[in-house]
Design a protein around this motif. Structure first.
Motif, PDB file in Angstrom:
ATOM      1  N   MET A  19     -35.829  10.356 -16.206  1.00  0.00           N
ATOM      2  CA  MET A  19     -34.386  10.535 -16.283  1.00  0.00           C
ATOM      3  C   MET A  19     -33.900  11.434 -15.135  1.00  0.00           C
ATOM      4  SD  MET A  19     -33.048   8.918 -18.921  1.00  0.00           S
ATOM      5  CE  MET A  19     -33.341   8.360 -20.607  1.00  0.00           C
ATOM      6  N   HIS A  20     -32.748  11.119 -14.602  1.00  0.00           N
ATOM      7  CA  HIS A  20     -32.193  11.897 -13.493  1.00  0.00           C
ATOM      8  C   HIS A  20     -31.269  12.987 -14.032  1.00  0.00           C
ATOM      9  CE1 HIS A  20     -33.322   7.999 -11.684  1.00  0.00           C
ATOM     10  NE2 HIS A  20     -33.576   8.715 -10.597  1.00  0.00           N
ATOM     11  N   TYR A  21     -31.852  13.958 -14.732  1.00  0.00           N
ATOM     12  CA  TYR A  21     -31.046  15.025 -15.306  1.00  0.00           C
ATOM     13  C   TYR A  21     -30.646  16.030 -14.226  1.00  0.00           C
ATOM     14  CZ  TYR A  21     -32.498  13.410 -19.960  1.00  0.00           C
ATOM     15  OH  TYR A  21     -32.715  12.679 -21.092  1.00  0.00           O
ATOM     16  N   VAL A  22     -29.416  16.496 -14.310  1.00  0.00           N
ATOM     17  CA  VAL A  22     -28.912  17.518 -13.394  1.00  0.00           C
ATOM     18  C   VAL A  22     -28.648  18.776 -14.208  1.00  0.00           C
ATOM     19  CG1 VAL A  22     -27.065  18.174 -11.812  1.00  0.00           C
ATOM     20  CG2 VAL A  22     -27.853  15.790 -11.895  1.00  0.00           C
ATOM     21  N   GLY A  23     -29.333  19.874 -13.893  1.00  0.00           N
ATOM     22  CA  GLY A  23     -29.126  21.129 -14.587  1.00  0.00           C
ATOM     23  C   GLY A  23     -29.629  21.107 -16.017  1.00  0.00           C
ATOM     24  N   GLN A  24     -29.229  22.130 -16.762  1.00  0.00           N
ATOM     25  CA  GLN A  24     -29.627  22.258 -18.165  1.00  0.00           C
ATOM     26  C   GLN A  24     -28.834  21.266 -19.003  1.00  0.00           C
ATOM     27  OE1 GLN A  24     -28.834  26.115 -19.873  1.00  0.00           O
ATOM     28  NE2 GLN A  24     -30.342  25.852 -21.490  1.00  0.00           N
ATOM     29  N   ILE A  25     -29.518  20.590 -19.906  1.00  0.00           N
ATOM     30  CA  ILE A  25     -28.870  19.607 -20.768  1.00  0.00           C
ATOM     31  C   ILE A  25     -28.597  20.239 -22.136  1.00  0.00           C
ATOM     32  CG2 ILE A  25     -29.063  17.333 -21.853  1.00  0.00           C
ATOM     33  CD1 ILE A  25     -28.855  17.253 -18.808  1.00  0.00           C
ATOM     34  N   ILE A  26     -27.343  20.165 -22.580  1.00  0.00           N
ATOM     35  CA  ILE A  26     -26.928  20.717 -23.863  1.00  0.00           C
ATOM     36  C   ILE A  26     -26.660  19.557 -24.814  1.00  0.00           C
ATOM     37  CG2 ILE A  26     -25.304  22.219 -25.060  1.00  0.00           C
ATOM     38  CD1 ILE A  26     -26.843  23.646 -22.875  1.00  0.00           C
ATOM     39  N   ARG A  27     -27.179  19.660 -26.033  1.00  0.00           N
ATOM     40  CA  ARG A  27     -26.902  18.630 -27.031  1.00  0.00           C
ATOM     41  C   ARG A  27     -26.844  19.282 -28.414  1.00  0.00           C
ATOM     42  NH1 ARG A  27     -31.060  19.649 -30.376  1.00  0.00           N
ATOM     43  NH2 ARG A  27     -33.097  19.626 -29.409  1.00  0.00           N
ATOM     44  N   PRO A  28     -26.146  18.672 -29.357  1.00  0.00           N
ATOM     45  CA  PRO A  28     -26.079  19.232 -30.715  1.00  0.00           C
ATOM     46  C   PRO A  28     -27.451  19.203 -31.374  1.00  0.00           C
ATOM     47  CG  PRO A  28     -24.366  17.579 -30.356  1.00  0.00           C
ATOM     48  CD  PRO A  28     -25.320  17.467 -29.215  1.00  0.00           C
ATOM     49  N   PRO A  29     -27.715  20.124 -32.311  1.00  0.00           N
ATOM     50  CA  PRO A  29     -29.011  20.130 -33.004  1.00  0.00           C
ATOM     51  C   PRO A  29     -29.339  18.804 -33.676  1.00  0.00           C
ATOM     52  CG  PRO A  29     -27.831  22.166 -33.442  1.00  0.00           C
ATOM     53  CD  PRO A  29     -26.874  21.281 -32.706  1.00  0.00           C
ATOM     54  N   SER A  30     -28.326  18.125 -34.196  1.00  0.00           N
ATOM     55  CA  SER A  30     -28.566  16.862 -34.904  1.00  0.00           C
ATOM     56  C   SER A  30     -28.928  15.719 -33.971  1.00  0.00           C
ATOM     57  CB  SER A  30     -27.338  16.470 -35.733  1.00  0.00           C
ATOM     58  OG  SER A  30     -26.186  16.422 -34.917  1.00  0.00           O
TER      59      SER A  30
END
Length: 288
Positions: A1-12
């Protein structure tokens, strides 16, 4: 995956395929949020999104949910967003739910008919940061919204038949406005009627304006017991049927249940926490 920076996602969304279709947050002015300060907002180019979908098609076949990152994926123009949803359906046919963060502004920018069309293509859950139902607090933290504009956005989500998860932040008002923050947030949530309410507890990050105000003595951070009293007041004033979660890693006392069904049980847990403070999560174990 081409992620940029820190990825934030909900706990669920812990077990979801995280597809980063935007970088950063389209607003990125909130004084309490440091998640995207190092990112300039942009919508990712289609070839990159397609490459990530191809990766997911090969390596993520056991995951049946997709979460669209970063902070406000719904801001993408509808025509392009519809294509992303259609491509997910084509390339990841086993996926049965797509979720995303959305700002109230990006929700209002879409018609109910457009939201319904996205729902038909798999959109199921929208995470909206209310933060507070008090207009003064919203202005102080530079949210760029009012209680009424938040309610208007939630009405569109409900009308489209989507699952709305609303997030609020305990302690965001500081000490002076704590009671008003709790009571008015509950009142706004009662009007928004989210399917899920998630209460997080404020943690000051060094790269935020709110942390600088705290260091300068212009913001009063609540003590753990005061945070619990604010949580109690919030729950005591909630009337809308909803799942209620205050079990985020930032919280001092993890609780969950349904309101109004489990209200008394949750209030009893808070009262126990207020009396027996050794039960509270130690400061060093709290996380965002």
């Amino acid at each position: 995956m081409h992620y940029v920076g820190q990825i934030i996602r909900p706990p669920s969304e812990a077990h979801s395929i995280i597809l980063q279709v935007t970088v950063g947050c389209s607003h990125n002015k909130c004084t309490f949020c440091g998640a995207y300060k190092d990112k300039r907002f942009e919508i990712k180019e289609d070839p990159i999104v397609q490459s990530d979908l191809d990766f997911a098609a090969q390596y993520c076949r056991n995951q049946n949910k997709v979460f669209l990152a970063d902070g406000d994926a719904l801001v993408i123009p509808f025509k392009r967003l519809k294509k992303i949803f259609s491509d997910i359906r084509i390339k990841l046919p086993w996926v049965n739910r797509i979720s995303l963060y959305a700002s109230a502004r990006s929700i209002r920018s879409k018609s109910v008919e457009q939201l319904v069309e996205l729902k038909k293509l798999g959109l199921d859950r929208v995470y909206l940061g209310l933060e507070s139902g008090n207009d003064k607090v919203l202005a102080l933290v530079k949210k760029g919204e009012t209680a009424e504009s938040m309610i208007a956005a939630s009405e569109k989500i409900r009308e489209a038949g989507l699952f709305l998860s609303a997030m609020v932040i305990l302690g965001l008002a500081g000490r002076e406005l704590s009671s008003e923050h709790a009571i008015e947030t509950a009142k706004v949530l009662n009007k928004m009627q989210p399917k899920r309410i998630a209460a997080l507890t404020l943690m000051l990050l060094d790269n935020t304006e709110l942390a600088r105000l705290y260091r300068d003595g212009r913001f009063e951070l609540l003590e753990p017991v005061e945070m619990l009293k604010e949580l109690r007041l919030l729950i005591d004033n909630l009337d809308t049927p909803s799942q209620f979660f205050a079990n985020h890693a930032s919280n001092y006392l993890p609780i969950m249940g349904r309101v109004p069904r489990d209200r008394e049980k949750m209030l009893e847990m808070i009262d126990d926490g207020l009396q027996y403070t050794h039960q509270l999560v130690p400061e060093g174990f709290r996380r965002l």
